[in-house]
Design a protein around this motif. Structure first.
Motif, PDB file in Angstrom:
ATOM      1  N   SER A 127      -0.192  -3.761   3.119  1.00 49.48           N
ATOM      2  CA  SER A 127       1.087  -4.475   3.004  1.00 49.48           C
ATOM      3  C   SER A 127       1.548  -5.038   4.349  1.00 49.48           C
ATOM      4  CB  SER A 127       2.155  -3.561   2.423  1.00 49.48           C
ATOM      5  OG  SER A 127       2.226  -2.398   3.198  1.00 49.48           O
ATOM      6  N   MET A 128       1.160  -4.355   5.440  1.00 49.32           N
ATOM      7  CA  MET A 128       1.584  -4.830   6.759  1.00 49.32           C
ATOM      8  C   MET A 128       0.962  -6.210   7.047  1.00 49.32           C
ATOM      9  SD  MET A 128       1.469  -2.727  10.312  1.00 49.32           S
ATOM     10  CE  MET A 128      -0.166  -3.254  10.799  1.00 49.32           C
ATOM     11  N   ASN A 129      -0.328  -6.332   6.705  1.00 53.79           N
ATOM     12  CA  ASN A 129      -1.006  -7.614   6.934  1.00 53.79           C
ATOM     13  C   ASN A 129      -0.418  -8.704   6.050  1.00 53.79           C
ATOM     14  OD1 ASN A 129      -2.797  -6.603   8.830  1.00 53.79           O
ATOM     15  ND2 ASN A 129      -4.237  -5.908   7.253  1.00 53.79           N
ATOM     16  N   VAL A 130      -0.147  -8.327   4.792  1.00 48.80           N
ATOM     17  CA  VAL A 130       0.371  -9.319   3.850  1.00 48.80           C
ATOM     18  C   VAL A 130       1.763  -9.777   4.269  1.00 48.80           C
ATOM     19  CG1 VAL A 130       1.015  -9.753   1.441  1.00 48.80           C
ATOM     20  CG2 VAL A 130      -1.025  -8.393   1.952  1.00 48.80           C
ATOM     21  N   SER A 131       2.611  -8.820   4.603  1.00 47.69           N
ATOM     22  CA  SER A 131       4.002  -9.192   4.926  1.00 47.69           C
ATOM     23  C   SER A 131       4.091  -9.986   6.228  1.00 47.69           C
ATOM     24  CB  SER A 131       4.882  -7.947   4.983  1.00 47.69           C
ATOM     25  OG  SER A 131       4.379  -7.083   5.968  1.00 47.69           O
ATOM     26  N   THR A 132       3.139  -9.736   7.140  1.00 51.84           N
ATOM     27  CA  THR A 132       3.209 -10.479   8.405  1.00 51.84           C
ATOM     28  C   THR A 132       2.332 -11.731   8.378  1.00 51.84           C
ATOM     29  OG1 THR A 132       1.445  -9.120   9.308  1.00 51.84           O
ATOM     30  CG2 THR A 132       3.711  -8.435   9.811  1.00 51.84           C
ATOM     31  N   GLY A 133       1.617 -11.923   7.244  1.00 53.30           N
ATOM     32  CA  GLY A 133       0.773 -13.122   7.124  1.00 53.30           C
ATOM     33  C   GLY A 133      -0.441 -13.065   8.025  1.00 53.30           C
ATOM     34  N   ASN A 134      -0.911 -11.860   8.315  1.00 59.44           N
ATOM     35  CA  ASN A 134      -2.047 -11.699   9.230  1.00 59.44           C
ATOM     36  C   ASN A 134      -3.373 -11.885   8.478  1.00 59.44           C
ATOM     37  OD1 ASN A 134      -3.838 -11.015  11.202  1.00 59.44           O
ATOM     38  ND2 ASN A 134      -3.262  -8.844  11.282  1.00 59.44           N
ATOM     39  N   ILE A 135      -3.842 -13.119   8.418  1.00 64.21           N
ATOM     40  CA  ILE A 135      -5.065 -13.388   7.661  1.00 64.21           C
ATOM     41  C   ILE A 135      -6.321 -13.198   8.505  1.00 64.21           C
ATOM     42  CG2 ILE A 135      -3.953 -15.000   6.064  1.00 64.21           C
ATOM     43  CD1 ILE A 135      -5.206 -17.281   7.713  1.00 64.21           C
ATOM     44  N   ARG A 136      -6.146 -13.053   9.797  1.00 66.61           N
ATOM     45  CA  ARG A 136      -7.291 -13.049  10.708  1.00 66.61           C
ATOM     46  C   ARG A 136      -8.312 -11.961  10.357  1.00 66.61           C
ATOM     47  NH1 ARG A 136      -8.144 -10.453  15.358  1.00 66.61           N
ATOM     48  NH2 ARG A 136      -6.050  -9.575  15.223  1.00 66.61           N
ATOM     49  N   ILE A 137      -7.818 -10.767  10.047  1.00 68.60           N
ATOM     50  CA  ILE A 137      -8.718  -9.637   9.782  1.00 68.60           C
ATOM     51  C   ILE A 137      -9.634  -9.929   8.578  1.00 68.60           C
ATOM     52  CG2 ILE A 137      -6.951  -8.410   8.403  1.00 68.60           C
ATOM     53  CD1 ILE A 137      -8.087  -5.810   9.529  1.00 68.60           C
ATOM     54  N   TYR A 138      -9.069 -10.578   7.552  1.00 68.16           N
ATOM     55  CA  TYR A 138      -9.870 -10.896   6.348  1.00 68.16           C
ATOM     56  C   TYR A 138     -10.802 -12.082   6.620  1.00 68.16           C
ATOM     57  CZ  TYR A 138      -6.357  -7.847   4.432  1.00 68.16           C
ATOM     58  OH  TYR A 138      -5.542  -6.776   4.225  1.00 68.16           O
ATOM     59  N   ASN A 139     -10.282 -13.030   7.368  1.00 67.96           N
ATOM     60  CA  ASN A 139     -11.077 -14.193   7.734  1.00 67.96           C
ATOM     61  C   ASN A 139     -12.338 -13.756   8.490  1.00 67.96           C
ATOM     62  OD1 ASN A 139     -11.981 -16.363   9.560  1.00 67.96           O
ATOM     63  ND2 ASN A 139     -10.375 -17.542   8.538  1.00 67.96           N
ATOM     64  N   ASN A 140     -12.140 -12.886   9.483  1.00 68.47           N
ATOM     65  CA  ASN A 140     -13.283 -12.420  10.282  1.00 68.47           C
ATOM     66  C   ASN A 140     -14.257 -11.630   9.439  1.00 68.47           C
ATOM     67  OD1 ASN A 140     -12.207 -13.606  12.510  1.00 68.47           O
ATOM     68  ND2 ASN A 140     -11.272 -11.713  13.323  1.00 68.47           N
TER      69      ASN A 140
END
Lengths: 80, 395
Positions: free
Chosen positions: B282-295
């Motif tokens: 949820s932390m990644n989703v709420s902050t819009g942190n797509i980098r981890i999934y992209n990598n």
């Protein structure tokens, strides 16, 4: 949705249908056998009729034979 | 038409004259209400032909109780509507699924032998309505064999193929005709599972996958992709083993405890190469942190993974996040195949939880395909009607 025809004959019409195909006598005299189990085919246990090498084949209503028929259909597709 | 208009006007006038304005208005209102309802019902059935078939089937059944002989109509519409309804439900879950319904046609009584041979069709005997459940089960088993995984089935082992059919049939009867379950279990399910441990084990795996919501959209999808990759290749134990490993991989995924990172989420076979990407933090989703999934997806792509199953929450925010991850992968040579919502069931330390999930399938635009040149040459020489081998189930 695209649809394929599934041909069927109603139980009450079965005798007339088999008569038309010229195999009613064979069935009534107990000379017709199931393609998969060699069970004697009767009007009560007949499930499927199909042509193969210009012969009429019968399949009885035993679950094992229906399963065999399904396996057979995987290899040879009818009406195509 | 002019006469009808005149008659109606006369009736209205008389009603107003004799019984007063209230009755006249009531007649007019009823007329318009019934016309409106009739139009609505007609439109509804026009847009839902399967519902119409089911309604005709139900009405036919009522007439049967009243002793009116329309048994054939009942059998026809009952079989058609339930099977087609199920096929329509499965279709959207599996990309490339051969969504072909059935049209039950009564054979012509009096058809001769020559015509029978020419048409090359299989004819199913439908019994009296007292055993309509048996009719339905037997016809369904035949239809399922013809429509499920049309391309892939020739490469699967007998038990892999039969287990999929039996499991899908079980789902069909559960949803469309529960009263047919007894006969199905007695004649098919119990016999198959007791005579083959392999089939019983596979069905158990499918049950687990289905509970987690991945049987149709992931397992069936991968089998469908498999059929598109191995052209004209003989059944081989290599493909059977690959399918077994795939089902084991997905079974392990369903047993995965939420939050653990030890369960593999990537399957790297020769023919099936897929990865499940859980977009859940949820932390990644709420902050819009797509980098981890992209990598992560880029790393998998380097390993030649071809299909990605992105799973996120089925909420506006969750979907938007998944979509933004996909957008960031535009240069990677993968495209969005399809997306759908489903209810996922996930294991926790103590129990299971269910939640609305969103699944997005990404597929490489450059799929490696496998040909058996020698077999292909034989096929070309002999024509496409050559019978494929039915090897014993000796995986």
């Amino acid at each position: 949705m695209e649809k394929e025809d599934l041909k069927a004959v109603y139980e009450n019409d079965l005798e007339s249908y088999l008569k038309g195909l010229g195999v009613l006598d064979i069935v009534q005299e107990g000379r017709a056998k199931c393609k998969f189990s060699e069970t004697v085919i009767t009007l009560d246990n007949l499930h499927v009729i199909f042509p193969e090498s210009r012969q009429i084949k019968f399949v009885c209503n035993n679950g094992f034979c229906i399963e065999k028929l399904n396996h057979y259909l995987r290899i040879k597709r009818f009406g195509e | 038409m002019p006469n009808i208009k005149l008659d109606l006007t006369e009736i209205f006038n008389r009603a107003i004259d004799e019984q007063g304005l209230v009755i006249g208005i009531t007649i007019v209102v009823c007329f318009f209400v019934f016309t409106f309802i009739f139009i609505l019902v007609s439109l509804y059935f026009y847009n839902n032909p399967i519902k119409l078939q089911k309604t005709i089937s139900a009405i036919s059944q009522w007439f049967l109780w009243l002793g009116v002989g329309i048994k054939k109509t009942y059998i026809k519409f009952d079989t058609e509507s339930r099977l087609n309804d199920f096929i329509k439900k499965v279709g959207p879950l599996v990309y490339g699924y051969n969504e072909v319904g059935i049209r039950l046609k009564w054979a012509e009584v009096g058809e001769d032998e020559e015509s029978f041979f020419d048409k090359e069709q299989l004819v199913v005997v439908m019994r009296d309505t007292g055993v309509q459940n048996k009719n339905f089960v037997r016809a369904s088993m035949t239809v399922i064999s013809k429509t499920i995984l049309p391309k892939t089935r020739r490469y699967l082992s007998k038990s892999q193929c039969e287990s999929v059919e039996i499991f899908i049939a079980k789902k069909l009867f559960e949803s469309e005709k529960p009263q047919a379950m007894d006969y199905f279990f007695e004649e098919f399910f119990n016999k198959k599972t007791s005579e083959s441990d392999k089939i019983a084990q596979l069905i158990e795996k499918y049950n687990l996958m289905d509970k987690a919501g991945i049987f149709f959209p992931v397992y069936m999808q991968e089998l469908n992709f498999l059929g598109e990759k191995v052209f004209w290749q003989k059944r081989t134990s290599e493909i059977w083993e690959e399918v077994n490993r795939l089902s084991e991989f997905l079974k392990n995924y369903t047993n995965r405890v939420m939050g653990t990172e030890t369960t593999p989420l990537v399957y790297e076979g020769r023919f099936c190469r897929c990865g499940i990407v859980i977009i859940g933090r949820s932390m990644n989703v709420s902050t819009g942190n797509i980098r981890i999934y992209n990598n992560y997806i880029r790393r998998l792509r380097d390993k030649k993974i071809e299909t990605f199953y992105l799973m996120g929450a089925d909420s506006d925010q969750g979907k938007a996040f998944v979509e933004s991850v996909i957008e960031s992968l535009e240069d990677l040579g993968i495209e969005k195949y399809r997306a759908h919502s489903f209810t996922a069931k996930i294991k926790t330390q103590d129990d299971y939880i269910t939640f609305p999930a969103y699944l997005c399938i990404l597929r490489s635009t450059d799929i490696e395909r496998y040909y058996d040149q020698q077999y292909q040459t034989t096929l070309i020489e002999q024509g496409e009607n050559v019978e494929l081998e039915t090897e014993p189930d000796n995986e």
